[in-house]
Design an enzyme around this catalytic site. Structure first.
Site, short mmCIF file in Angstrom:
data_model
loop_
_atom_site.label_atom_id
_atom_site.label_comp_id
_atom_site.label_asym_id
_atom_site.label_seq_id
_atom_site.Cartn_x
_atom_site.Cartn_y
_atom_site.Cartn_z
N TYR A 4 1.11 -28.87 -22.17
CA TYR A 4 1.07 -27.44 -21.91
C TYR A 4 -0.19 -27.08 -21.14
CZ TYR A 4 -2.55 -26.54 -25.47
OH TYR A 4 -3.72 -26.52 -26.18
N ARG A 46 -5.14 -30.77 -13.72
CA ARG A 46 -5.09 -31.26 -15.10
C ARG A 46 -3.66 -31.44 -15.58
NH1 ARG A 46 -8.21 -28.11 -19.86
NH2 ARG A 46 -6.53 -26.60 -19.50
N ARG A 70 18.01 -37.84 -30.64
CA ARG A 70 16.76 -38.29 -31.23
C ARG A 70 16.66 -39.80 -31.26
NH1 ARG A 70 14.07 -39.72 -35.91
NH2 ARG A 70 12.04 -38.69 -36.19
N LYS A 102 -3.39 -32.91 -22.55
CA LYS A 102 -3.18 -31.59 -23.15
C LYS A 102 -1.79 -31.54 -23.79
CE LYS A 102 -4.40 -26.75 -22.29
NZ LYS A 102 -5.50 -26.72 -23.28
#
Length: 286
Positions: A33, A52, A100, A147
């Protein structure tokens, strides 16, 4: 009136926004994020943010969901549609939607969501008084330079700090301050700004990068090294930086008054210079 948000190519009202329960961000925290400030209706600190985000995506082998220019256009559209003058745009990219399974799925398109939040950045009232910080154990993984949306350890640390009457937590590992829960940590001693050097153990803060640039331009001495909690308690000043705070003075740590208990001269000088830089960038962008 509810906010307009962005979800994978659409701009729904926030109450109508939906994401699959099979999104890997929801299941694994498999994504990254960014938070970009908005000043006078304009995105600022754009260049460093894109750099970034590009690095974080690359470290996790997640593809860009669109071109960098299109990514910026989405955020600009959210600013316009929500008539945001000052605040932030939060954006998140995950590996996408798949059943999953721990290995990376093949040929899965990344998910991209974003939303705005209005807040005071330039005239944050905490800048005039300073904030209290509480130290807390650093429980995070070893790739803090990414991040990541995996923020459970930060949630625990922030709640620990808030429960003790502090606005922010400073995470501590092996006796040394790593960084703030949602910020970069600094101390000042005899006119010298001291902050931890970049590594996989801290996030490469955009505000950190800019504040160090401003310090160098102003001839303020810098030292990138580890510092202990005890050293912080006996510093002349302490402060934090982040997308939402720019730079905020820290006037107490664990109840111990820092310096004279008032916002420090160097922190406030750096804050004013950074504010000027952001306002100028916003003006140039309009």
């Amino acid at each position: 009136m509810s906010r307009i948000v962005y979800v994978n190519g659409q701009y729904p009202q926030e109450e109508d926004a939906k994401i699959s329960i099979f999104d890997r961000g929801f299941i694994f925290g498999d994504g990254v994020y960014e938070v970009v400030p908005v000043i006078n209706g304009q995105l600022v600190d754009k260049e460093y943010f894109l750099q970034r985000l590009d690095r974080s995506l690359g470290e996790l082998s997640i593809a860009w969901p669109c071109s960098k220019q299109e990514y910026l256009q989405v955020m600009q559209q959210l600013v316009l549609r929500n008539k945001l003058q000052e605040g932030v745009v939060y954006s998140q990219v995950t590996r996408g939607i798949a059943d999953r399974s721990f290995p990376f799925p093949a040929d899965t398109a990344p998910s991209f969501v974003a939303f705005t939040s209005a807040m005071q950045i330039l005239e944050n009232p905490d800048a005039a008084t300073g904030i209290a910080v509480a130290t807390t154990d650093d429980l995070r993984w070893k790739r803090r330079d990414i991040k990541s949306i995996n923020l459970l350890a930060q949630c625990l640390a922030k709640q620990d700090a808030v429960s003790r009457g502090a606005s922010e937590g400073w995470m501590v590992e092996d006796g040394f301050v790593t960084e703030g829960v949602t910020s970069t940590a600094y101390i000042v001693k005899e006119g010298k700004v001291i902050t931890r050097p970049l590594s996989n153990l801290i996030l490469p803060g955009i505000r950190r990068r800019t504040l160090l640039e401003i310090s160098q331009q102003q001839g303020i001495e810098l030292e990138e090294r580890l510092f202990t909690v005890d050293e912080a308690l006996h510093a002349d000043e302490a402060f934090i930086s982040s997308a939402t705070t720019i730079a905020l003075p820290v006037v107490s740590i664990d109840g111990h008054v820092i310096g004279d208990g008032k916002p420090g001269v160097i922190c406030m000088k750096l804050r004013e210079l950074y504010k000027k830089r952001l306002v100028e960038e916003a003006g140039a962008s309009s």
